[in-house]
Structures are given as C-alpha cells and as structure tokens.
Design a protein around this motif. Structure first.
Motif, PDB file in Angstrom:
ATOM      1  N   GLY A   1      46.642   4.066 -21.635  1.00 53.97           N
ATOM      2  CA  GLY A   1      46.924   5.168 -22.559  1.00 53.97           C
ATOM      3  C   GLY A   1      47.635   4.646 -23.808  1.00 53.97           C
ATOM      4  N   MET A   2      48.606   3.766 -23.599  1.00 52.75           N
ATOM      5  CA  MET A   2      49.351   3.215 -24.737  1.00 52.75           C
ATOM      6  C   MET A   2      48.438   2.372 -25.617  1.00 52.75           C
ATOM      7  N   ALA A   3      47.591   1.573 -24.981  1.00 49.75           N
ATOM      8  CA  ALA A   3      46.686   0.716 -25.762  1.00 49.75           C
ATOM      9  C   ALA A   3      45.713   1.582 -26.568  1.00 49.75           C
ATOM     10  N   ARG A   4      45.230   2.646 -25.944  1.00 51.30           N
ATOM     11  CA  ARG A   4      44.309   3.550 -26.657  1.00 51.30           C
ATOM     12  C   ARG A   4      45.004   4.227 -27.834  1.00 51.30           C
ATOM     13  N   SER A   5      46.266   4.656 -27.632  1.00 50.70           N
ATOM     14  CA  SER A   5      46.984   5.307 -28.749  1.00 50.70           C
ATOM     15  C   SER A   5      47.167   4.342 -29.905  1.00 50.70           C
ATOM     16  N   ARG A   6      47.426   3.084 -29.566  1.00 49.42           N
ATOM     17  CA  ARG A   6      47.599   2.120 -30.662  1.00 49.42           C
ATOM     18  C   ARG A   6      46.307   1.945 -31.457  1.00 49.42           C
TER      19      ARG A   6
ATOM     20  N   LEU B   1      43.974   4.109 -31.806  1.00 46.32           N
ATOM     21  CA  LEU B   1      43.774   5.314 -32.620  1.00 46.32           C
ATOM     22  C   LEU B   1      44.638   5.271 -33.876  1.00 46.32           C
ATOM     23  N   SER B   2      45.875   4.824 -33.729  1.00 41.83           N
ATOM     24  CA  SER B   2      46.729   4.794 -34.925  1.00 41.83           C
ATOM     25  C   SER B   2      46.257   3.708 -35.898  1.00 41.83           C
ATOM     26  N   PHE B   3      45.727   2.598 -35.424  1.00 43.48           N
ATOM     27  CA  PHE B   3      45.175   1.579 -36.344  1.00 43.48           C
ATOM     28  C   PHE B   3      44.021   2.209 -37.152  1.00 43.48           C
ATOM     29  N   LEU B   4      43.208   3.020 -36.427  1.00 43.91           N
ATOM     30  CA  LEU B   4      42.038   3.606 -37.092  1.00 43.91           C
ATOM     31  C   LEU B   4      42.444   4.703 -38.075  1.00 43.91           C
ATOM     32  N   GLU B   5      43.438   5.480 -37.668  1.00 44.01           N
ATOM     33  CA  GLU B   5      43.797   6.635 -38.502  1.00 44.01           C
ATOM     34  C   GLU B   5      44.658   6.271 -39.688  1.00 44.01           C
ATOM     35  N   THR B   6      45.582   5.312 -39.477  1.00 41.95           N
ATOM     36  CA  THR B   6      46.535   5.057 -40.571  1.00 41.95           C
ATOM     37  C   THR B   6      46.560   3.595 -41.031  1.00 41.95           C
ATOM     38  N   GLY B   7      45.788   2.724 -40.348  1.00 42.45           N
ATOM     39  CA  GLY B   7      45.825   1.296 -40.690  1.00 42.45           C
ATOM     40  C   GLY B   7      45.253   1.015 -42.078  1.00 42.45           C
ATOM     41  N   LYS B   8      45.800  -0.047 -42.692  1.00 41.42           N
ATOM     42  CA  LYS B   8      45.327  -0.413 -44.040  1.00 41.42           C
ATOM     43  C   LYS B   8      44.668  -1.795 -44.033  1.00 41.42           C
ATOM     44  N   ARG B   9      44.508  -2.366 -42.835  1.00 39.04           N
ATOM     45  CA  ARG B   9      43.970  -3.727 -42.723  1.00 39.04           C
ATOM     46  C   ARG B   9      43.304  -3.859 -41.348  1.00 39.04           C
ATOM     47  N   PRO B  10      42.547  -4.931 -41.134  1.00 39.75           N
ATOM     48  CA  PRO B  10      41.966  -5.114 -39.793  1.00 39.75           C
ATOM     49  C   PRO B  10      43.052  -5.506 -38.780  1.00 39.75           C
ATOM     50  N   HIS B  11      43.047  -4.871 -37.617  1.00 35.08           N
ATOM     51  CA  HIS B  11      44.006  -5.179 -36.546  1.00 35.08           C
ATOM     52  C   HIS B  11      43.265  -5.903 -35.426  1.00 35.08           C
ATOM     53  N   ALA B  12      43.866  -6.988 -34.951  1.00 34.01           N
ATOM     54  CA  ALA B  12      43.189  -7.791 -33.926  1.00 34.01           C
ATOM     55  C   ALA B  12      43.644  -7.425 -32.523  1.00 34.01           C
ATOM     56  N   ILE B  13      42.673  -7.345 -31.624  1.00 33.53           N
ATOM     57  CA  ILE B  13      42.951  -7.145 -30.199  1.00 33.53           C
ATOM     58  C   ILE B  13      42.332  -8.330 -29.462  1.00 33.53           C
ATOM     59  N   PHE B  14      43.182  -9.130 -28.847  1.00 33.70           N
ATOM     60  CA  PHE B  14      42.684 -10.279 -28.097  1.00 33.70           C
ATOM     61  C   PHE B  14      43.131 -10.170 -26.637  1.00 33.70           C
TER      62      PHE B  14
END
Ligand code: UDP
Length: 248
Positions: A18-23, A25-38
């Motif tokens: 749930g926490m990972a999904r919320s993060r 979503l927030s990258f998509l909604e308010t992010g200004k750059r590409p966010h990496a998930i490894f």
C-alpha cells in the motif's frame, strides 16, 4: 516516510504494498522528474558495492523494493524491522493497475523482440483500459539510443518499464533520466517480461508464499546455481553482521 534501511553495503525501503503504491501515485500526480524504482535483493549485495556507477544509480533510486525474502529476513535480523516482500515482478502489475485506473500511459522497453511484443499483448489483455504508449526491444544500439529516447518522449508515456537486467537497466536510467520529458515513474523490471510473455515460468503461489521462489527457480533452471550459490554467503554475512563480527 519510513527511513531507508542499510543491509550490509546496500539499502532497502521498509514498505508494504500500500505504501509503495501511494508513493508511485504521488510521483505520478505531483512529480516533476522521472522517479526510479529498483529491486533490492541479496544478489545486489555482490554487484552494487563493486561498481561505482551502479552504486550511485542504486543509492539515488526513489524506491528500493524489498524484492526477495532475503532482504526481508535480513532487515528483521539486523534492524528488528518487519515488512513484507514486494517482488518487482509483481509490483509492475500494481503500477499497471494504477495507470489503467488513473489514465496514465506506459512504455515497455527491454527483452527480445518476440518477448517484448508478447508481454505487451498479455499486459493489454489483462488491462484493456491501459494506454500502452509504446514499446521497444532491449537490443537497441548506442547509436540508435537518442532515437529511442525521442520515441519515449513522443509517446508521452508517464511510466517506463525497463527490462534490460541489472546493472544495464539502472545504468540506462542514470544516463538517460535527464532526457526523459514526461516519464515520472521508471521501474527496472529485469527478466519480468520473460515471465509475462510465458517464456520463463514463475514459481506457483505456494512456493512464493513459503519464501521458496528462489528454490523453484533453481530447480527449474539449474544454470542459476552460478547466481544462487551467493545466497548462503549472503546469509552468513548477515549472521556475522548481527553478531558484530568485523573483518580485521
Ligand atoms: N536484456 C535486454 N538487453 C540486453 C541484455 C538483456 O533486453 O542488452 C534482457 C534479456 O532479454 C532478459 C532481461 O534483460 O529479458 C534480463 O533478465 P535477467 O533475469 O537476467 O535479469 P534480472 O531480473 O536478474 O536482473
């Protein structure tokens, strides 16, 4: 935000799904750059610290998923911290689900042409409402890379899945992230497209639930022993770190 945990010489984020999904979503909604998930897993203990370029890319990731049971147990032993496993090969579907429901587009880059194409077809079947903005196999030459980056930008994909295996995918992200105009979430998914296309089988749920996916993969592909022989070394290193033993 939960603090990133150090496990030997790498890190893992103590997140549940749930926490990972919320993060995401927030990258998509308010992010200004590409966010990496490894994915953070025991194999990375043996590769990341040895390669300064990979180490930097890994350390700078926005999410380091607890990809395998090894990291989950290590965090419990070293930090007394409990959280579930989030395999990267499953989390891709959490991201697709968010994208399908919220209208974000995905670009799928990596694997052999037939694997890439078949996995995209399977993703489309599973999420009929998902916008698949583009796809490309993982065998693009350096000369053709600017054209690929251009295609990703023209597709206006918000999410990029990179399936080049480690360390290629982490290095690709570090190198090209500043050229990505619209991507806000980028997940390194290793060999996941091979499982989505069906060319490589994932372990049945019961093996996964028992934390034995690694054993299933070893039994179905004994050549993985080269990689998996590191697992007992990982376990030993964790025990030594727990009892405070230091190399002289
Ligand atoms: N791959 C690719 N381009 C390359 C090298 C590898 O697209 O130049 C793909 C390969 O076809 C496979 C994936 O990367 O689909 C690597 O899978 P592996 O299971 O080795 O990665 P891991 O999940 O262990 O990082």
């Amino acid at each position: 935000m939960n603090e990133r945990l150090k496990v030997l010489d790498i890190w893992v984020d103590p997140l549940d799904r749930g926490m990972a999904r919320s993060r995401v979503l927030s990258f998509l909604e308010t992010g200004k750059r590409p966010h990496a998930i490894f994915a953070s897993n025991p194999e990375k203990i043996f590769s990341v610290p040895k390669d300064p370029e990979l180490l930097l890319a890994f350390k700078n990731a926005d999410i380091l998923l607890p990809d395998g049971i090894g990291m989950v147990l290590a965090a419990r032993i070293l930090h007394g911290c409990r959280f579930p496993r989030i395999p990267g090969s499953e989390f891709i579907f959490d991201i697709c689900d968010i994208a399908a429901r919220k209208g974000y587009g995905i670009f799928v880059y990596g694997a052999k042409e037939e694997v890439n194409s078949a996995s995209v077809d399977n993703i489309r079947k599973r999420y009929p409402n998902l916008r698949i903005a583009g796809r490309a196999n993982g065998y693009v030459s350096e000369t053709d890379m600017p054209a690929l980056v251009e295609r990703i930008n023209e597709s206006k994909a918000d999410i990029l899945f990179i399936a080049l295996g480690s360390p290629k995918q982490e290095k690709w992200f570090a190198r090209y992230k500043d050229s990505l105009k619209y991507v806000r979430v980028c997940q390194g998914i290793g060999g996941t497209l091979d499982t989505i296309a069906g060319t490589v089988k994932r372990a049945p749920a019961i093996w996964c639930n028992l934390g034995l996916e690694w054993l299933y993969r070893l039994l179905s592909d004994p050549s993985r022993i080269k990689r998996q022989r590191l697992l007992p070394v990982f376990a030993l290193k964790i025990i030594l770190a727990r009892i405070g033993w230091k190399k002289q």
